[in-house]
Design a protein around this motif. Structure first.
Motif, PDB file in Angstrom:
ATOM      1  N   LYS A 133       0.820  -1.223   0.000  1.00 27.94           N
ATOM      2  CA  LYS A 133       0.000   0.000   0.000  1.00 27.94           C
ATOM      3  C   LYS A 133       0.856   1.276   0.000  1.00 27.94           C
ATOM      4  CE  LYS A 133      -3.714  -2.460   0.203  1.00 27.94           C
ATOM      5  NZ  LYS A 133      -3.733  -3.343  -0.923  1.00 27.94           N
ATOM      6  N   ILE A 134       2.030   1.207  -0.636  1.00 30.49           N
ATOM      7  CA  ILE A 134       2.874   2.381  -0.791  1.00 30.49           C
ATOM      8  C   ILE A 134       3.395   2.389  -2.231  1.00 30.49           C
ATOM      9  CG2 ILE A 134       4.959   1.236   0.049  1.00 30.49           C
ATOM     10  CD1 ILE A 134       5.714   3.998   1.292  1.00 30.49           C
ATOM     11  N   THR A 135       3.444   3.555  -2.833  1.00 28.13           N
ATOM     12  CA  THR A 135       3.922   3.692  -4.204  1.00 28.13           C
ATOM     13  C   THR A 135       5.402   4.035  -4.165  1.00 28.13           C
ATOM     14  OG1 THR A 135       1.744   4.457  -4.898  1.00 28.13           O
ATOM     15  CG2 THR A 135       3.585   4.902  -6.387  1.00 28.13           C
ATOM     16  N   ASP A 136       6.228   3.042  -4.490  1.00 27.71           N
ATOM     17  CA  ASP A 136       7.674   3.219  -4.471  1.00 27.71           C
ATOM     18  C   ASP A 136       8.302   2.244  -5.455  1.00 27.71           C
ATOM     19  OD1 ASP A 136      10.204   4.103  -3.776  1.00 27.71           O
ATOM     20  OD2 ASP A 136      10.247   3.096  -1.838  1.00 27.71           O
ATOM     21  N   PHE A 137       9.388   2.675  -6.067  1.00 28.22           N
ATOM     22  CA  PHE A 137      10.139   1.790  -6.949  1.00 28.22           C
ATOM     23  C   PHE A 137      10.880   0.754  -6.110  1.00 28.22           C
ATOM     24  CE2 PHE A 137       9.707   5.496  -9.753  1.00 28.22           C
ATOM     25  CZ  PHE A 137       9.360   4.885 -10.953  1.00 28.22           C
ATOM     26  N   PRO A 138      11.259  -0.373  -6.721  1.00 28.02           N
ATOM     27  CA  PRO A 138      12.026  -1.384  -5.980  1.00 28.02           C
ATOM     28  C   PRO A 138      13.454  -0.905  -5.716  1.00 28.02           C
ATOM     29  CG  PRO A 138      11.840  -2.014  -8.271  1.00 28.02           C
ATOM     30  CD  PRO A 138      10.973  -0.792  -8.089  1.00 28.02           C
ATOM     31  N   GLN A 139      14.096  -1.541  -4.775  1.00 33.54           N
ATOM     32  CA  GLN A 139      15.475  -1.206  -4.408  1.00 33.54           C
ATOM     33  C   GLN A 139      16.410  -1.273  -5.617  1.00 33.54           C
ATOM     34  OE1 GLN A 139      16.328  -0.152  -1.362  1.00 33.54           O
ATOM     35  NE2 GLN A 139      18.443   0.173  -1.972  1.00 33.54           N
ATOM     36  N   SER A 140      16.192  -2.237  -6.500  1.00 27.89           N
ATOM     37  CA  SER A 140      17.056  -2.378  -7.676  1.00 27.89           C
ATOM     38  C   SER A 140      16.996  -1.149  -8.583  1.00 27.89           C
ATOM     39  CB  SER A 140      16.686  -3.636  -8.462  1.00 27.89           C
ATOM     40  OG  SER A 140      15.324  -3.610  -8.823  1.00 27.89           O
ATOM     41  N   PHE A 141      15.840  -0.479  -8.640  1.00 23.96           N
ATOM     42  CA  PHE A 141      15.723   0.755  -9.414  1.00 23.96           C
ATOM     43  C   PHE A 141      16.631   1.844  -8.827  1.00 23.96           C
ATOM     44  CE2 PHE A 141      13.835   4.964 -10.004  1.00 23.96           C
ATOM     45  CZ  PHE A 141      13.775   5.024 -11.388  1.00 23.96           C
ATOM     46  N   TYR A 142      16.612   1.985  -7.514  1.00 23.52           N
ATOM     47  CA  TYR A 142      17.437   3.018  -6.872  1.00 23.52           C
ATOM     48  C   TYR A 142      18.924   2.711  -7.006  1.00 23.52           C
ATOM     49  CZ  TYR A 142      13.121   4.959  -5.167  1.00 23.52           C
ATOM     50  OH  TYR A 142      11.875   5.521  -5.112  1.00 23.52           O
ATOM     51  N   ARG A 143      19.291   1.433  -6.998  1.00 19.21           N
ATOM     52  CA  ARG A 143      20.698   1.075  -7.216  1.00 19.21           C
ATOM     53  C   ARG A 143      21.135   1.514  -8.611  1.00 19.21           C
ATOM     54  NH1 ARG A 143      19.402  -3.690  -4.249  1.00 19.21           N
ATOM     55  NH2 ARG A 143      19.129  -4.868  -6.170  1.00 19.21           N
ATOM     56  N   ARG A 144      20.275   1.310  -9.607  1.00 16.90           N
ATOM     57  CA  ARG A 144      20.593   1.764 -10.972  1.00 16.90           C
ATOM     58  C   ARG A 144      20.610   3.282 -11.040  1.00 16.90           C
ATOM     59  NH1 ARG A 144      19.128  -1.609 -15.489  1.00 16.90           N
ATOM     60  NH2 ARG A 144      19.774   0.138 -16.766  1.00 16.90           N
ATOM     61  N   LEU A 145      19.618   3.912 -10.443  1.00 16.43           N
ATOM     62  CA  LEU A 145      19.509   5.367 -10.480  1.00 16.43           C
ATOM     63  C   LEU A 145      20.742   6.028  -9.874  1.00 16.43           C
ATOM     64  CD1 LEU A 145      17.649   7.906 -10.959  1.00 16.43           C
ATOM     65  CD2 LEU A 145      16.913   7.606  -8.579  1.00 16.43           C
ATOM     66  N   LEU A 146      21.207   5.503  -8.780  1.00 13.43           N
ATOM     67  CA  LEU A 146      22.367   6.081  -8.088  1.00 13.43           C
ATOM     68  C   LEU A 146      23.673   5.448  -8.536  1.00 13.43           C
ATOM     69  CD1 LEU A 146      20.745   6.328  -4.565  1.00 13.43           C
ATOM     70  CD2 LEU A 146      21.027   8.158  -6.252  1.00 13.43           C
ATOM     71  N   GLN A 147      23.595   4.637  -9.591  1.00  9.64           N
ATOM     72  CA  GLN A 147      24.764   4.020 -10.226  1.00  9.64           C
ATOM     73  C   GLN A 147      25.561   3.128  -9.296  1.00  9.64           C
ATOM     74  OE1 GLN A 147      26.858   7.248 -12.128  1.00  9.64           O
ATOM     75  NE2 GLN A 147      25.123   7.695 -13.438  1.00  9.64           N
ATOM     76  N   TYR A 148      24.852   2.404  -8.420  1.00  5.03           N
ATOM     77  CA  TYR A 148      25.502   1.439  -7.553  1.00  5.03           C
ATOM     78  C   TYR A 148      25.700   0.109  -8.266  1.00  5.03           C
ATOM     79  CZ  TYR A 148      25.015   4.488  -3.527  1.00  5.03           C
ATOM     80  OH  TYR A 148      25.114   5.530  -2.651  1.00  5.03           O
ATOM     81  N   GLU A 149      25.007  -0.044  -9.399  1.00  4.86           N
ATOM     82  CA  GLU A 149      25.227  -1.251 -10.201  1.00  4.86           C
ATOM     83  C   GLU A 149      25.163  -0.839 -11.659  1.00  4.86           C
ATOM     84  OE1 GLU A 149      20.962  -3.424 -10.796  1.00  4.86           O
ATOM     85  OE2 GLU A 149      21.969  -3.763  -8.912  1.00  4.86           O
ATOM     86  N   ASP A 150      25.872  -1.526 -12.499  1.00  8.22           N
ATOM     87  CA  ASP A 150      25.883  -1.230 -13.933  1.00  8.22           C
ATOM     88  C   ASP A 150      24.747  -1.965 -14.602  1.00  8.22           C
ATOM     89  OD1 ASP A 150      28.151   0.405 -13.765  1.00  8.22           O
ATOM     90  OD2 ASP A 150      29.477  -1.338 -13.864  1.00  8.22           O
ATOM     91  N   ALA A 151      24.391  -1.467 -15.765  1.00 10.64           N
ATOM     92  CA  ALA A 151      23.303  -2.074 -16.541  1.00 10.64           C
ATOM     93  C   ALA A 151      23.667  -3.461 -17.007  1.00 10.64           C
ATOM     94  CB  ALA A 151      22.974  -1.194 -17.737  1.00 10.64           C
TER      95      ALA A 151
END
Length: 126
Positions: free
Chosen positions: A108-126
């Motif tokens: 019941k919360i609108t939020d992207f998954p953790q993996s999205f934030y890792r990509r967004l903040l460049q903690y993991e490569d594509a």
């Protein structure tokens, strides 16, 4: 946003994306994720463990093909200093929207998954 009002995308729009998703639960949410994608924006809140959630607005340019590139912009807390952008293939971004919808139904919360934030903040490569 009230996702209960979200109509599924037409079958022809969904059909080109189906090969990208193997899990049945993701395929069942795909028509709604594409419909959300076609809106070009979503508002939500990033859950912060041990703290208050931070509201965000995500917006992106819409295109039709799974291999097209999407540039998504997130602004947190209405603060231009907290703007972030990510560029990725449509089918990858729509998978994040699928996860957002699944999590919204469950938590019941609108939020992207953790993996999205890792990509967004460049903690993991594509």
């Amino acid at each position: 946003m009230d996702f209960s009002q979200l109509s599924p995308a037409p079958k022809q729009a969904v059909g080109v994306y189906v090969p990208y998703y193997n899990q049945q639960n993701k395929r069942s949410v795909l028509p709604f994720a594409i419909s959300l994608y076609q809106k070009g924006a979503v508002e939500g809140e990033r859950r912060i463990e041990g703290g208050e959630s931070v509201p965000f607005v995500a917006s992106w340019f819409v295109s039709a093909l799974p291999s097209d590139i999407t540039r998504c912009r997130l602004q947190f807390d209405g603060n231009s200093e907290l703007d972030y952008e990510i560029t990725l293939a449509n089918h990858e971004f729509i998978e994040f929207l699928i996860d957002l919808l699944i999590n919204h139904k469950r938590l019941k919360i609108t939020d992207f998954p953790q993996s999205f934030y890792r990509r967004l903040l460049q903690y993991e490569d594509a």
